[in-house]
Design an enzyme around this catalytic site. Structure first.
Site, mmCIF file in Angstrom:
data_model
loop_
_atom_site.group_PDB
_atom_site.id
_atom_site.type_symbol
_atom_site.label_atom_id
_atom_site.label_comp_id
_atom_site.label_asym_id
_atom_site.label_seq_id
_atom_site.Cartn_x
_atom_site.Cartn_y
_atom_site.Cartn_z
ATOM 1 N N ASP A 114 -9.578 -14.601 3.891
ATOM 2 C CA ASP A 114 -8.145 -14.620 3.529
ATOM 3 C C ASP A 114 -7.423 -15.830 4.102
ATOM 4 O O ASP A 114 -6.333 -15.715 4.680
ATOM 5 C CB ASP A 114 -7.447 -13.322 3.982
ATOM 6 C CG ASP A 114 -7.968 -12.087 3.267
ATOM 7 O OD1 ASP A 114 -8.501 -12.220 2.153
ATOM 8 O OD2 ASP A 114 -7.835 -10.975 3.828
ATOM 9 N N HIS B 13 0.887 -1.157 0.000
ATOM 10 C CA HIS B 13 0.000 0.000 0.000
ATOM 11 C C HIS B 13 0.929 1.212 0.000
ATOM 12 O O HIS B 13 2.046 1.130 0.531
ATOM 13 C CB HIS B 13 -0.893 0.020 1.244
ATOM 14 C CG HIS B 13 -1.916 -1.084 1.226
ATOM 15 N ND1 HIS B 13 -2.029 -1.996 2.233
ATOM 16 C CD2 HIS B 13 -2.848 -1.403 0.295
ATOM 17 C CE1 HIS B 13 -3.000 -2.846 1.928
ATOM 18 N NE2 HIS B 13 -3.510 -2.509 0.756
ATOM 19 N N GLU C 265 -8.863 -4.632 -8.437
ATOM 20 C CA GLU C 265 -9.126 -5.842 -7.636
ATOM 21 C C GLU C 265 -10.591 -5.848 -7.227
ATOM 22 O O GLU C 265 -10.975 -5.194 -6.260
ATOM 23 C CB GLU C 265 -8.222 -5.851 -6.395
ATOM 24 C CG GLU C 265 -8.420 -7.084 -5.531
ATOM 25 C CD GLU C 265 -7.511 -7.119 -4.306
ATOM 26 O OE1 GLU C 265 -6.424 -6.510 -4.320
ATOM 27 O OE2 GLU C 265 -7.894 -7.761 -3.319
ATOM 28 N N ASP D 180 2.341 1.784 3.280
ATOM 29 C CA ASP D 180 3.267 0.770 3.804
ATOM 30 C C ASP D 180 4.691 1.247 3.499
ATOM 31 O O ASP D 180 5.618 1.031 4.284
ATOM 32 C CB ASP D 180 3.085 -0.594 3.106
ATOM 33 C CG ASP D 180 1.749 -1.257 3.419
ATOM 34 O OD1 ASP D 180 1.263 -1.122 4.554
ATOM 35 O OD2 ASP D 180 1.200 -1.917 2.508
HETATM 36 C C1 XLS Z 1 -9.133 -6.417 0.777
HETATM 37 C C2 XLS Z 1 -8.137 -6.525 -0.258
HETATM 38 C C3 XLS Z 1 -6.878 -5.747 0.023
HETATM 39 C C4 XLS Z 1 -6.154 -5.533 -1.251
HETATM 40 C C5 XLS Z 1 -5.015 -4.582 -1.204
HETATM 41 O O1 XLS Z 1 -10.125 -7.113 0.836
HETATM 42 O O2 XLS Z 1 -7.866 -7.870 -0.525
HETATM 43 O O3 XLS Z 1 -6.102 -6.374 0.977
HETATM 44 O O4 XLS Z 1 -5.713 -6.751 -1.721
HETATM 45 O O5 XLS Z 1 -5.430 -3.284 -1.133
HETATM 46 MG MG MG Z 2 -6.561 -8.703 -1.920
#
Ligand code: XLS
Ligand code: MG
Length: 344
Positions: A250, A49, A174, A52
């Site tokens: 995740d 990010h 994404e 980061d």
């Molecule tokens: C959140 C996302 C995040 C992205 C990065 O759900 O997966 O972590 O991958 O900004």
């Molecule tokens: Mg992600």
């Protein structure tokens, strides 16, 4: 010729275990120490990010931001690591409460645009060519709060601004259907691919497919990957796993549904993913129950599972698969795959 894979993850994937219902349970590992862990764990690149790389960037001048990012670049070089992508973190600040590019407040939209430019400065300073846009708060809790047509126009405008600001970068959207929002505006791969064609340079706008996000949308991750590959828009992936329709878990890649993971590896390998510099990206979280000293196993395990599945993909007797497809004997094909996964 089968390719070799290189792996990446983001520093947020080594985390303290806080969730919406409880505080942290592990100590913070400093960014520098995290960088040391990459190679030890078998990884070659860092996903960032913007903050980061440059914490507290909203309080720094553009020059200070670039200088700090250059220091991070040296640290990466010292570890033999690359920066895979940079993503603007547009979901934590006061200016992004109502979304960033789609906020109803013009001053907040302007903030998002400026922040994205600083993110691009960081991307350049890290010698990186890929941006990921997770459009976290670009959506609504109630439909009447925003105009969904205007929202898409505004996302396109923001992407055009980034494409023009740095003509060398590519942008991977994404998609995620929900969380934190009730409904997000770019919920699936199809939406992301479609919106790329509304931008000024569709060839530079593609997708980052996250396994869990596709499952949350009720879709199959390997089919989503196939869709993006057909459009030549699979710029990166966020492999993980997800146990049904609930919060974004995740989980370790392959840990819920090994066959679903096998099919993701299979389609990536079949279409030479990685041979044009793409990384196998992970977006995985350790369980909150995991103790401090063993809280990186989700990363190394995900990589090991990917490589084990790759062996299975490459040892599958494709001529048998083809013969069964020709016979239209999908029951036998089902058994062939199950037996193969069971090592029989
Ligand atoms: C959140 C996302 C995040 C992205 C990065 O759900 O997966 O972590 O991958 O900004
Ligand atoms: Mg992600």
């Amino acid at each position: 010729m089968p390719g070799k894979y290189r792996f990446s993850f983001g520093p947020w994937n080594i985390h303290e275990g806080a969730d919406p219902f409880g505080p942290t349970v592990r100590n913070t590992i400093q960014f520098g120490r995290k960088l040391n862990l990459y190679k030890e764990l078998g990884f070659d690149a860092v996903q960032f990010h913007d903050d980061d790389a440059v914490p507290n960037m909203d309080n720094l001048t553009p020059e200070q931001i670039i200088k700090q990012a250059e220091e991070v670049r040296s640290a990466l070089e010292g570890e033999g690591l690359a920066a895979e992508f940079v993503a603007p973190r547009l979901w934590e600040g006061a200016n992004t409460i109502d979304g960033a590019y789609t906020s109803n407040d013009p001053a907040c939209r302007e903030y998002a645009k400026q922040r994205s430019r600083r993110m691009l400065d960081i991307t350049l300073a890290l010698n990186c060519k890929l941006v990921v846009l997770w459009l976290a708060r670009e959506g609504t809790y109630i439909r009447e709060a925003k105009d969904s047509k205007v929202a898409v126009d505004r996302i396109v405008e923001a992407i055009n601004d980034m494409l023009a600001y740095d003509p060398s970068i590519k942008i991977a959207i994404e998609p995620k259907p929900n969380e934190p929002m009730d409904q997000a505006y770019i919920p699936t791969t199809g939406h992301a691919v479609a919106i790329s064609y509304l931008t000024n340079d569709p060839k530079r706008v593609g997708v980052n497919i996250e396994t869990a996000h596709t499952i949350l949308a009720g879709l199959d991750p390997s089919d989503e990957m196939g869709f993006a590959l057909a459009y030549d828009k699979l710029y990166t992936v966020h492999l993980n796993d997800q146990n049904g329709l609930k919060f974004d878990e995740d989980k370790t890649f392959g840990s819920v549904d090994l066959r679903r993971a096998f099919n993701q590896v299979r389609i990536l390998d079949k279409y030479d993913y990685g041979t044009r510099g793409e990384f196998v990206g992970l977006d995985v979280k350790a369980m909150r129950t995991q103790k401090q000293e063993v809280a990186t196993k989700h990363l190394s395990n995900s990589r090991t599972i990917f490589l084990s599945l790759l062996d299975l993909v490459r040892s599958l007797d494709e001529s048998k698969v083809e013969a069964l497809i020709a016979e239209r004997d999908y029951e036998e094909l089902d058994m062939l795959i199950i037996n193969h996964l069971m090592g029989k």
